[in-house]
Scaffold this motif. Structure first.
Motif, PDB file in Angstrom:
ATOM      1  N   VAL A 248      -0.083  -2.513  -7.404  1.00  0.00           N
ATOM      2  CA  VAL A 248      -1.316  -1.740  -7.222  1.00  0.00           C
ATOM      3  C   VAL A 248      -1.700  -1.838  -5.747  1.00  0.00           C
ATOM      4  N   GLU A 249      -1.759  -0.671  -5.072  1.00  0.00           N
ATOM      5  CA  GLU A 249      -2.184  -0.629  -3.669  1.00  0.00           C
ATOM      6  C   GLU A 249      -3.686  -0.370  -3.634  1.00  0.00           C
ATOM      7  N   PHE A 250      -4.395  -1.185  -2.862  1.00  0.00           N
ATOM      8  CA  PHE A 250      -5.855  -1.076  -2.772  1.00  0.00           C
ATOM      9  C   PHE A 250      -6.304  -0.790  -1.345  1.00  0.00           C
ATOM     10  N   ILE A 260      -8.583   1.764  -5.738  1.00  0.00           N
ATOM     11  CA  ILE A 260      -7.133   1.850  -5.917  1.00  0.00           C
ATOM     12  C   ILE A 260      -6.616   3.043  -5.119  1.00  0.00           C
ATOM     13  N   ASN A 261      -5.607   2.813  -4.285  1.00  0.00           N
ATOM     14  CA  ASN A 261      -4.944   3.929  -3.599  1.00  0.00           C
ATOM     15  C   ASN A 261      -3.894   4.522  -4.515  1.00  0.00           C
ATOM     16  N   GLU A 262      -2.895   3.722  -4.898  1.00  0.00           N
ATOM     17  CA  GLU A 262      -1.890   4.252  -5.822  1.00  0.00           C
ATOM     18  C   GLU A 262      -1.145   3.133  -6.518  1.00  0.00           C
ATOM     19  N   LEU A 263      -0.322   3.533  -7.489  1.00  0.00           N
ATOM     20  CA  LEU A 263       0.433   2.578  -8.296  1.00  0.00           C
ATOM     21  C   LEU A 263       1.927   2.795  -8.070  1.00  0.00           C
TER      22      LEU A 263
HETATM   23 MG    MG Z   1       1.354   4.063  -0.791  1.00  0.00          MG
END
Ligand code: MG
Ligand code: ATP
Length: 375
Positions: A248-250, A260-263
């Protein structure tokens, strides 16, 4: 539930560096590895027992590939859904197709997150011109097949966005408000077949031109934020029913909120440092989880940092490997890619040290040394 034991064969869809590091972990534990992608002499193929070079759309070849292995996993989430489904007719596929379905499409992913109450940045779904609304400074991102900042356009106004959407070919997209963040972080979680979850210490990620440049861990977060990031990751592993690895990108906003940016439903670039710094690497955890083995310890033995080596490092000729390796803490990882194109991930350097900051200085110094021509 079936356990896939050492000596069995794992099939990997995709053949890049993530598959390569997975294959190294798998072969070390006595597994055989087959890889499938439209490439030959690929980073994964160089380590695998068998490399199948065929299009993802050739579903008969995909079925034959899956029939020859005990379990199938993937190293990137852009494997077409039909390919994963064909593989699932002939073998166990982990993580299951629903995880790919949600995470390979930015819009679906964003809507899943928002509809399940997870914190995301403000966005608009773009399917036709009238969907382009004014949300201030924003990034227009294609809904499918983006990575390393590709298919993204920064826009200041609706007029800009219209122009960018035309350049994009008016395909489905997400218009996402730009987050004024303090830092970017990621948490890598792993869920076993029995539902057990383990987590790595959050990484602090620094990007350049939309591509990850340097990660270091543990990120300097207070206990409260660290727990919050881990609990969000746990909830996602459970709600998506993942058997495998999920990153998980935060964004950490300036007022201390996690968005959350993306998974990524697989090992992630920000977790490469786990190979040299943790008891169990993210790749070994992927192996253990997809095979149904108990998960290993995520404990970090020493703070660490990782610096990516993009093709740009080769611009003036062969990098000075000896100069970087002269720093004894430095570990060199190269992916066996033949053409060092600018922006292409060719390898990385990892260092461990007494603090993440010191480790970061080591990898930055080592990377700078690559450009020093030998005397
Ligand atoms: Mg990314
Ligand atoms: P990767 O595969 O490397 O994760 P990607 O192509 O999937 O990249 P994103 O993670 O969406 O791309 O974006 C890449 C980087 O661009 C982010 O890590 C961040 O630095 C910047 N970025 C993306 N979206 C935003 C946003 N809404 N606000 C501010 N910065 C952003």
């Amino acid at each position: 539930m079936k356990t896939v034991l050492p000596g069995s064969t794992i099939g990997v869809l995709g053949s890049g560096q993530l598959g390569r590091m997975f294959a190294i972990a798998a072969r070390r534990m006595g597994y055989r590895v087959h890889t499938y992608s439209p490439d030959r002499d690929s980073p994964t193929g160089q380590i695998a027992d068998i490399e199948i070079d065929a299009p993802y759309e050739d579903l008969d070849r995909v079925r034959a590939f899956a029939s020859a292995v005990d379990v199938v996993t993937f190293e990137f989430e852009n494997v077409p859904a039909a390919t994963a489904e064909a593989a699932a007719e002939c073998a166990l596929v982990r993580p299951a197709g629903n995880v790919l379905h949600v995470t390979q499409h930015r819009l679906r992913e964003k809507m899943f997150l928002r509809d399940h109450g997870f914190p995301v940045t403000r966005f608009a779904a773009i399917r036709e011109a009238s969907d382009l609304i004014d949300i201030g400074p924003a990034i227009l991102k294609t809904a499918g097949f983006g990575y390393d900042g590709k298919g993204q356009y920064r826009v200041k106004s609706v007029t800009d966005a219209e122009g960018a959407w035309n350049v994009m070919g008016r395909t489905e997209a997400v218009l996402e408000a730009i987050v004024d963040f303090d830092a970017e972080l990621s948490v890598i979680g792993v869920r076993g077949v029995d539902g057990e979850c383990v987590f790595y210490a959050p990484s602090w990620n620094q990007h350049t031109d939309g591509i990850l440049d340097v990660s270091s861990a543990p990120a300097p977060l207070g206990e409260k934020l660290q727990n919050e990031a881990i609990e969000i990751t746990r909830a996602l592993l459970e709600q998506l029913d993942v058997t495998g690895v999920l990153c998980v990108e935060f964004f950490l906003t300036r007022d201390g909120q996690l968005l959350i940016n993306e998974l990524a439903p697989r090992p992630h670039n920000s977790g490469h440092l786990t190979i040299d710094a943790c008891i169990t690497s993210q790749f070994e955890q992927q192996l253990r989880s997809v095979c149904g083995l108990p998960l290993g310890s995520t404990q970090m033995l020493r703070p660490a940092a990782m610096a990516n080596l993009l093709g740009d490092v080769w611009a003036a000729g062969e990098p000075n490997w000896a100069a970087a390796c002269a720093i004894p803490e430095i570990k060199l990882h190269l992916y066996g890619k033949l053409a060092p194109r600018p922006g292409r991930k060719m390898g990385h350097l990892t260092a461990t040290a007494d603090s993440p900051h010191e480790a970061e200085q080591l990898v930055r110094t080592a990377r700078a040394r690559l450009l020093n021509r030998p005397a």
